[in-house]
Design an enzyme around this catalytic site. Structure first.
Site: not given
Ligand SMILES: Cc1ncc(COP(=O)(O)O)c(C=O)c1O
Lengths: 265, 413
Positions: A48, A59
């Site tokens: 990924e 994040d």
């Protein structure tokens, strides 16, 4: 291999798929290619690639830091496509994860076209929900890119059904309510979410992410999910290493440990 | 009377607005939307809100005819005195509305992002009043240039968390607040400080601050017997501007002007003018105008005013700009500071540097309007806040601070 083939193969082997994440251009373009190929060789079924973005609201600190370093070193959207090309040419199945604005700026259809040409099989969109995705859905269909949307423990059954109907390849189940980052224990919300997804769509492969950091946790998640997604722990190998050799050695070792984990369900 | 048909049910103003956030937040946004819609229909809620504005915040604010400023600018200037509100800015209206909503939803904790610290102080104030836990995220750069407001928030019982990633300003504080919210959404309301972000925030914030325009419109009719020729406001995220614009949108003869922070000048690239110096994209949950590079990476904004130092703008302004209903222009730091000084010297009012951008913008458009109308134009300016918080910045700018060691209260607690 396509995403569907990757999940089918793992299923035949009675194990989960291991998805390993790495930001493009972290710490540099060439280094990130090396790292991704090392992860692929050491047992990550899917790489990924994350497109570094200035405002990554999903994040935690590790991915933020890696993205900041990549951006500070000058990585561009075109470099990310170059990296995908290199890693998929090395034989890895590659999906891209990106916040939406860089795609919109590139041009949605042009991006889908160039992403497919670079050899990526899918795109994960953490801040694009199907409700806002009409243009992306059309472009992904036109260029045969699998669309992975996220679902969360807070998603209602109605939203799960709607989101699953728009996913191709696999669905990304965020295991807990929070941002990315390795945790000491795997969320208890994850198995329940996976069950709710299966009740709605028994066929859709489910990748579970957020919080997995070692082989034991990978095995725990593999026990109930089709795919185990690992990001921050792998990135930390690079952040914490003093030099290139150590970074690559640690990345290989952790990838191998995780790969063993997903086979121990 | 009010143009309340937009946004649509999904929060779109034309192509702008919407929801570009992680799925994990959708349920909370839906709940907020439902709670807001039911509160809007609930006379009890409206009564409580209006009661707090009246008896606690000092609203309706005055509409003051600024005679000496009018002379200086060659226009009849009416100042909407939001600077006189409790906590010193228009922001108190929004926070009281949202804190009441948090209460109604049974959420004991609120989080907020802040740039200048005005929204943080207002949030801490409302949280103290309504007995809510309050955490404020503030870029580290801003905690330094707005140290007094940091101390204020702490005095009011809030926890201030300096944000040290990215450009360490408002946009990064907003990112951090969103990250907090993803993890705490069960117990926490995100008290967003401007008319931007994912739906329903742009609509909800607009409605909570919309009293500014409703009052100003009625005050104009009462004091002048007619509507003004123009209404002007500064535009950061866009709350004070949409607050005063909204009631005037249907009055097509009333021109609407939004003044963005031009920093060193839009042509230098060091500015915060999202509409006049940016392009369309997605940031912080909505599609709007923003400062971005060719790859869609956000560009850091620059402004002497912490409250305008933000690379995006609320989606309704993007829409008002595209339709031409409102006109947006940049104002440089230097122009804003000249207007700051002018208001101090002509009216004995120290304005917020944010609001000074509106004053400076009007100084530029007044001659044009005068020519166009063939008479002295009447212009309402939203004086969105007072300048107490800016004394240090302005003092340094004008070189009038004595060289003494500055003691920053609350910094080491
Ligand atoms: C006095 C004042 N005016 C204006 C602003 C800018 O925000 P907005 O554009 O949302 O009104 C701020 C923000 O802190 C402020 O404190």
């Amino acid at each position: 291999m396509s995403i569907a083939e990757t999940f089918a193969k793992a299923k035949a082997e009675n194990r989960s798929v291991l998805v390993g994440c790495m930001p493009a251009g972290f710490p540099t373009v060439d280094h990130s290619i090396e790292q991704m190929i090392a992860m692929h060789e050491a047992g990550c079924d899917v790489i990924e690639v994350e497109l570094p973005y200035s405002d990554p609201v999903m994040d935690g600190p590790v991915i933020q830091k890696a993205s900041d370093i990549a951006l500070a070193n000058g990585v561009r959207t075109r470099d990310t496509l170059k990296i995908i090309d290199a890693v998929s040419s090395a034989g890895a199945t590659v999906v891209l994860m990106t916040y939406w604005n860089p795609i919109e700026k590139y041009g949605v259809d042009a991006f889908a076209r160039d992403l497919a040409a670079a050899g990526a099989t899918g795109l994960i969109t953490p801040d694009l929900i199907p409700d806002e995705a009409a243009e992306w859905i059309a472009a992904a269909d036109a260029h045969r890119i699998d669309r992975t949307f996220l679902v969360a423990p807070s998603s209602t059954d109605e939203r799960l059904a709607m989101t699953l109907a728009h996913c191709r390849g696999f669905v990304y189940a965020t295991a807990l309510m929070g941002v990315t980052g390795a945790r000491t224990s795997v969320s208890s919300q994850a198995p329940e979410l996976v069950q709710r997804i299966r009740a709605i769509d028994p066929e859709m492969p489910i990748g579970v992410g957020l919080g997995v950091g070692n082989g034991r946790q990978a095995a725990e998640v593999a026990a109930f999910a089709d795919g185990v997604i690992v990001g921050s722990a792998l990135i930390r190998c690079v952040l914490d290493a003093g030099d290139r050799t150590t970074a690559l050695t640690d990345l290989r070792a952790l990838s191998a440990e995780l790969a063993e984990g997903v086979r121990k369900r | 009377m009010s143009a309340s048909s937009l946004p649509d049910l999904a929060g779109h103003f034309g192509r702008y607005g919407g929801r570009f956030v992680p799925e994990a937040l959708i349920k909370a946004l839906d709940e907020l939307d439902a709670a807001y819609r039911s509160a809007k229909q609930d006379p009890e809620f409206q009564k409580t809100f209006e009661g707090l504005l009246l008896n606690y915040a000092g609203v309706p604010s005055l509409l003051y005819r600024a005679t000496r400023l009018s002379e200086a600018l060659g226009a009849e200037i009416l100042l909407k005195r939001e600077d006189l509100n409790h906590t010193g800015a228009h922001k108190v209206r929004n926070v009281l509305g949202q804190a009441l909503l948090a209460k109604r939803m049974g959420k004991p904790r609120v989080i907020a992002e802040t740039g200048a610290g005005q929204h943080g102080v207002a949030s801490a104030t409302a949280a103290a009043l309504l007995d809510l836990e309050c955490v404020v995220y503030m870029g580290e750069t801003d905690t330094q240039r707005q140290a007094l407001n940091v101390a204020r928030m702490r005095m009011l019982g809030a926890t201030v968390i300096p944000v040290t990633n990215g450009s360490r300003t408002l946009k990064d504080a907003l990112n951090e607040a969103l990250r907090d919210w993803v993890s705490t959404v069960e117990t926490t309301h995100y008290l967003l400080g401007t008319a931007a972000g994912p739906h329903p925030f742009p609509e909800l914030v607009r409605d909570f601050v919309g009293g500014i325009g409703v009052e100003a419109r009625a005050q104009c009719l009462e004091q002048l017997g007619r509507l003004p020729d123009a209404v002007a406001a500064c535009v950061g995220g866009g709350s004070n501007a949409i607050g005063i614009f909204h009631a005037f949108v249907p009055d097509e003869a009333v021109r609407l002007y939004g003044f963005e922070a031009g920093g060193d000048g839009v042509e230098t690239g060091r500015h915060a003018a999202s509409i006049t110096g940016g392009s369309v994209g997605v940031l912080h949950g909505n599609r709007t105008y923003l400062l971005q590079d060719d790859d869609g990476q956000t560009i850091e904004s620059h402004s002497i005013s912490a409250g305008l130092d933000y690379p995006g703008v609320g989606p309704e302004h993007a829409w008002l700009h595209d339709t031409g209903r409102a006109v947006y222009e940049p104002v440089t730091d230097a122009e804003a500071m000249a207007a700051f000084q002018l208001l101090c010297r002509t009216e004995g009012i120290i304005p917020a540097i944010e609001s000074s951008h509106a004053l400076a913008g009007v100084a530029k458009i007044a001659p044009r309007l005068r020519e166009e109308l063939g008479r002295t134009p009447t212009i309402v300016i939203n004086l969105s806040g007072r300048g107490d918080k800016d004394v240090h910045t302005a003092g340094a700018y004008f070189g009038i601070l004595d060289q003494v060691e500055t003691v920053v209260p609350g910094e080491n607690t």
